[in-house]
Design a protein around this motif. Structure first.
Motif, PDB file in Angstrom:
ATOM      1  N   ALA A  77       0.859  -1.184   0.000  1.00  0.00           N
ATOM      2  CA  ALA A  77       0.000   0.000   0.000  1.00  0.00           C
ATOM      3  C   ALA A  77       0.895   1.233   0.000  1.00  0.00           C
ATOM      4  O   ALA A  77       1.903   1.275   0.720  1.00  0.00           O
ATOM      5  N   ILE A  78       0.553   2.212  -0.806  1.00  0.00           N
ATOM      6  CA  ILE A  78       1.351   3.436  -0.914  1.00  0.00           C
ATOM      7  C   ILE A  78       0.448   4.640  -0.684  1.00  0.00           C
ATOM      8  O   ILE A  78      -0.588   4.781  -1.337  1.00  0.00           O
ATOM      9  N   VAL A  79       0.856   5.503   0.242  1.00  0.00           N
ATOM     10  CA  VAL A  79       0.155   6.761   0.501  1.00  0.00           C
ATOM     11  C   VAL A  79       0.992   7.883  -0.104  1.00  0.00           C
ATOM     12  O   VAL A  79       2.132   8.106   0.311  1.00  0.00           O
ATOM     13  N   ALA A  80       0.452   8.574  -1.096  1.00  0.00           N
ATOM     14  CA  ALA A  80       1.155   9.682  -1.752  1.00  0.00           C
ATOM     15  C   ALA A  80       0.387  10.971  -1.500  1.00  0.00           C
ATOM     16  O   ALA A  80      -0.832  11.011  -1.662  1.00  0.00           O
ATOM     17  N   VAL A  81       1.110  12.018  -1.109  1.00  0.00           N
ATOM     18  CA  VAL A  81       0.476  13.278  -0.708  1.00  0.00           C
ATOM     19  C   VAL A  81       0.882  14.392  -1.669  1.00  0.00           C
ATOM     20  O   VAL A  81       2.070  14.636  -1.894  1.00  0.00           O
ATOM     21  N   SER A  82      -0.120  15.058  -2.238  1.00  0.00           N
ATOM     22  CA  SER A  82       0.113  16.212  -3.104  1.00  0.00           C
ATOM     23  C   SER A  82      -0.821  17.331  -2.654  1.00  0.00           C
ATOM     24  O   SER A  82      -1.408  17.275  -1.580  1.00  0.00           O
ATOM     25  N   SER A  83      -0.998  18.341  -3.498  1.00  0.00           N
ATOM     26  CA  SER A  83      -1.921  19.434  -3.189  1.00  0.00           C
ATOM     27  C   SER A  83      -3.173  19.292  -4.056  1.00  0.00           C
ATOM     28  O   SER A  83      -3.209  18.504  -4.991  1.00  0.00           O
ATOM     29  N   ASN A  84      -4.177  20.080  -3.730  1.00  0.00           N
ATOM     30  CA  ASN A  84      -5.407  20.087  -4.531  1.00  0.00           C
ATOM     31  C   ASN A  84      -5.344  21.105  -5.662  1.00  0.00           C
ATOM     32  O   ASN A  84      -6.101  21.003  -6.629  1.00  0.00           O
ATOM     33  N   SER A  85      -4.469  22.088  -5.538  1.00  0.00           N
ATOM     34  CA  SER A  85      -4.376  23.152  -6.537  1.00  0.00           C
ATOM     35  C   SER A  85      -2.957  23.237  -7.083  1.00  0.00           C
ATOM     36  O   SER A  85      -2.028  22.632  -6.545  1.00  0.00           O
ATOM     37  N   SER A  86      -2.810  24.007  -8.156  1.00  0.00           N
ATOM     38  CA  SER A  86      -1.509  24.129  -8.812  1.00  0.00           C
ATOM     39  C   SER A  86      -0.853  25.456  -8.428  1.00  0.00           C
ATOM     40  O   SER A  86      -1.081  25.975  -7.346  1.00  0.00           O
ATOM     41  N   LEU A  87      -0.047  25.997  -9.339  1.00  0.00           N
ATOM     42  CA  LEU A  87       0.700  27.247  -9.111  1.00  0.00           C
ATOM     43  C   LEU A  87       1.642  27.146  -7.911  1.00  0.00           C
ATOM     44  O   LEU A  87       1.782  28.070  -7.124  1.00  0.00           O
ATOM     45  N   CYS A  88       2.275  25.975  -7.765  1.00  0.00           N
ATOM     46  CA  CYS A  88       3.248  25.798  -6.676  1.00  0.00           C
ATOM     47  C   CYS A  88       4.525  25.158  -7.214  1.00  0.00           C
ATOM     48  O   CYS A  88       5.114  24.288  -6.572  1.00  0.00           O
ATOM     49  N   GLY A  89       4.921  25.588  -8.399  1.00  0.00           N
ATOM     50  CA  GLY A  89       6.175  25.116  -8.969  1.00  0.00           C
ATOM     51  C   GLY A  89       6.131  23.625  -9.288  1.00  0.00           C
ATOM     52  O   GLY A  89       5.136  23.098  -9.781  1.00  0.00           O
ATOM     53  N   ALA A  90       7.226  22.934  -8.949  1.00  0.00           N
ATOM     54  CA  ALA A  90       7.348  21.504  -9.249  1.00  0.00           C
ATOM     55  C   ALA A  90       6.868  20.628  -8.098  1.00  0.00           C
ATOM     56  O   ALA A  90       7.142  19.425  -8.077  1.00  0.00           O
ATOM     57  N   VAL A 167      -1.867  -6.511   3.169  1.00  0.00           N
ATOM     58  CA  VAL A 167      -0.677  -5.916   2.558  1.00  0.00           C
ATOM     59  C   VAL A 167       0.519  -6.279   3.428  1.00  0.00           C
ATOM     60  O   VAL A 167       0.391  -6.521   4.632  1.00  0.00           O
ATOM     61  N   ASP A 168       1.687  -6.311   2.810  1.00  0.00           N
ATOM     62  CA  ASP A 168       2.902  -6.701   3.526  1.00  0.00           C
ATOM     63  C   ASP A 168       3.804  -5.513   3.819  1.00  0.00           C
ATOM     64  O   ASP A 168       4.795  -5.653   4.539  1.00  0.00           O
ATOM     65  N   ARG A 169       3.457  -4.353   3.262  1.00  0.00           N
ATOM     66  CA  ARG A 169       4.270  -3.158   3.474  1.00  0.00           C
ATOM     67  C   ARG A 169       3.437  -1.932   3.136  1.00  0.00           C
ATOM     68  O   ARG A 169       2.591  -1.974   2.237  1.00  0.00           O
ATOM     69  N   VAL A 170       3.701  -0.839   3.867  1.00  0.00           N
ATOM     70  CA  VAL A 170       3.040   0.436   3.593  1.00  0.00           C
ATOM     71  C   VAL A 170       4.124   1.504   3.482  1.00  0.00           C
ATOM     72  O   VAL A 170       4.973   1.635   4.370  1.00  0.00           O
ATOM     73  N   ASP A 171       4.106   2.250   2.383  1.00  0.00           N
ATOM     74  CA  ASP A 171       5.081   3.318   2.158  1.00  0.00           C
ATOM     75  C   ASP A 171       4.387   4.668   2.114  1.00  0.00           C
ATOM     76  O   ASP A 171       3.208   4.774   1.742  1.00  0.00           O
ATOM     77  N   LEU A 172       5.137   5.718   2.478  1.00  0.00           N
ATOM     78  CA  LEU A 172       4.654   7.093   2.420  1.00  0.00           C
ATOM     79  C   LEU A 172       5.505   7.880   1.433  1.00  0.00           C
ATOM     80  O   LEU A 172       6.738   7.772   1.444  1.00  0.00           O
ATOM     81  N   ILE A 173       4.860   8.678   0.579  1.00  0.00           N
ATOM     82  CA  ILE A 173       5.560   9.546  -0.373  1.00  0.00           C
ATOM     83  C   ILE A 173       5.016  10.960  -0.189  1.00  0.00           C
ATOM     84  O   ILE A 173       3.809  11.186  -0.326  1.00  0.00           O
ATOM     85  N   TYR A 174       5.906  11.898   0.112  1.00  0.00           N
ATOM     86  CA  TYR A 174       5.459  13.269   0.361  1.00  0.00           C
ATOM     87  C   TYR A 174       6.646  14.222   0.278  1.00  0.00           C
ATOM     88  O   TYR A 174       7.810  13.789   0.255  1.00  0.00           O
ATOM     89  N   ASN A 175       6.358  15.518   0.248  1.00  0.00           N
ATOM     90  CA  ASN A 175       7.396  16.552   0.278  1.00  0.00           C
ATOM     91  C   ASN A 175       7.641  16.969   1.728  1.00  0.00           C
ATOM     92  O   ASN A 175       6.716  17.393   2.421  1.00  0.00           O
ATOM     93  N   HIS A 176       8.882  16.846   2.160  1.00  0.00           N
ATOM     94  CA  HIS A 176       9.251  17.263   3.512  1.00  0.00           C
ATOM     95  C   HIS A 176       9.675  18.731   3.511  1.00  0.00           C
ATOM     96  O   HIS A 176      10.490  19.149   2.685  1.00  0.00           O
ATOM     97  N   PHE A 177       9.095  19.510   4.410  1.00  0.00           N
ATOM     98  CA  PHE A 177       9.428  20.929   4.502  1.00  0.00           C
ATOM     99  C   PHE A 177      10.722  21.104   5.292  1.00  0.00           C
ATOM    100  O   PHE A 177      10.803  20.758   6.468  1.00  0.00           O
ATOM    101  N   LYS A 178      11.754  21.622   4.608  1.00  0.00           N
ATOM    102  CA  LYS A 178      13.018  21.926   5.273  1.00  0.00           C
ATOM    103  C   LYS A 178      13.165  23.416   5.497  1.00  0.00           C
ATOM    104  O   LYS A 178      13.558  23.867   6.561  1.00  0.00           O
ATOM    105  N   SER A 179      12.855  24.192   4.476  1.00  0.00           N
ATOM    106  CA  SER A 179      12.873  25.644   4.574  1.00  0.00           C
ATOM    107  C   SER A 179      11.969  26.189   3.486  1.00  0.00           C
ATOM    108  O   SER A 179      11.437  25.440   2.665  1.00  0.00           O
TER     109      SER A 179
END
Length: 295
Positions: A77-90, A167-179
């Motif tokens: 199982a994979i949890v991927a996190v994005s935004s609902n809107s655009s205009l935020c670069g890449a 499921v045998d594994r669960v992964d998370l995919i997201y953008n980590h805020f550093k600065s």
């Protein structure tokens, strides 16, 4: 050469765009300030609680938890996190690209029906559909306004899938805020739980948690672990959502800042071009007058 009317129209158009991007930058900056405060307050607490649980799990090999069992990965199982809107670069493109890479490089040998995708955010939801997968739910509301109740419900569902062996594994995919200028694309395991005790230097938020054998625990160690497991796993999902939200607003702030700066430069170039064209028109008119007078 463009006419004065055309150049003036472009100046008006670019000036309107400058006003829009400038306003969006200020709005994104205000949202970033709030989101940054939320993640900076939550992250140390979540890390410390996770370190405490890891200490409990690693201090006694006899403890058996369904969330620490390691199995051959046949379903994931994979949890991927994005935004609902655009205009935020890449921001969103990076999440989509990372998910595509994970699906083909890490789990390319698995059948599509053995890959369960949990997209959080409209952009990644659309990308999952485009990849030919059926999303395991609609979690767009968690992207705009992360809340603990929604995060806990998602965590409970993931825990149930893993504990029952679906499921045998669960992964998370997201953008980590550093600065504000840096967001790190992150892929990390969610389940099974790591039993190693996190170590960190004194300057970090994590600290160290070394559970000594002579500690007396009330209630018992097993009861503590049973109580902490759902809390830690729910907090992890909630922290990831807050982290991604802060990264999104930071990416949008930077994107709108760059757009505003580009509009500034274009306005300067168009103003210079307008002045040159106007001066040339005046010069041509004077030459015509002088030529007529000479005749």
């Amino acid at each position: 050469m463009s006419s004065l009317k055309e150049i003036k129209g472009r100046i008006t158009s670019v000036n309107s765009i400058w006003k829009i991007t400038s306003a969006m930058r200020m709005i994104a900056s205000a949202k970033l300030h709030k989101a940054q405060g939320a993640i900076e307050n939550m992250l140390p607490y979540e890390r410390k609680l996770n370190a405490m649980l890891a200490g409990l799990l690693s201090s006694d090999d006899t403890i058996d938890s369904p969330y620490t069992v390691r199995r051959e990965v046949k379903r994931v199982a994979i949890v991927a996190v994005s935004s609902n809107s655009s205009l935020c670069g890449a921001f969103n493109a990076n999440v989509v690209r990372k998910l595509h890479s994970v699906l083909h490089d890490d789990y390319g040998k698995l059948d599509r029906k053995d890959i369960l995708l949990f997209p959080v955010g409209r952009k990644i939801y659309d990308a999952v559909k485009k990849e030919g997968f059926e999303p395991q739910g609609d979690f767009q509301h968690l992207s705009d306004k992360p809340d603990y109740k929604g995060a806990a419900e998602l965590a409970q569902r993931l825990m149930h899938l893993f504990a029952t062996g679906e499921v045998d594994r669960v992964d998370l995919i997201y953008n980590h805020f550093k600065s504000t200028a840096v967001q790190i694309m992150t892929q990390e395991p969610y389940l099974p739980l790591e039993q190693e005790i996190p170590t960190a230097d004194a300057s970090s938020h994590e600290g160290k948690w070394n559970l000594q054998p002579d500690y007396i625990l009330e209630p018992s160690r097993d009861e503590l672990i049973r109580a902490m497991l759902p809390m830690v796993l729910s907090l992890k999902i909630y922290t990831v959502l807050l982290d991604s939200s802060a990264a999104e607003h930071a990416a949008r702030t930077m994107a709108m800042q760059l757009a505003t700066d580009n509009a500034d430069e274009l306005l300067q170039e168009l103003t210079v071009q307008y002045n040159k064209t106007r001066q040339q028109a005046i010069t041509n008119e004077l030459l015509d007058i002088m030529s007529g007078a000479a005749v």
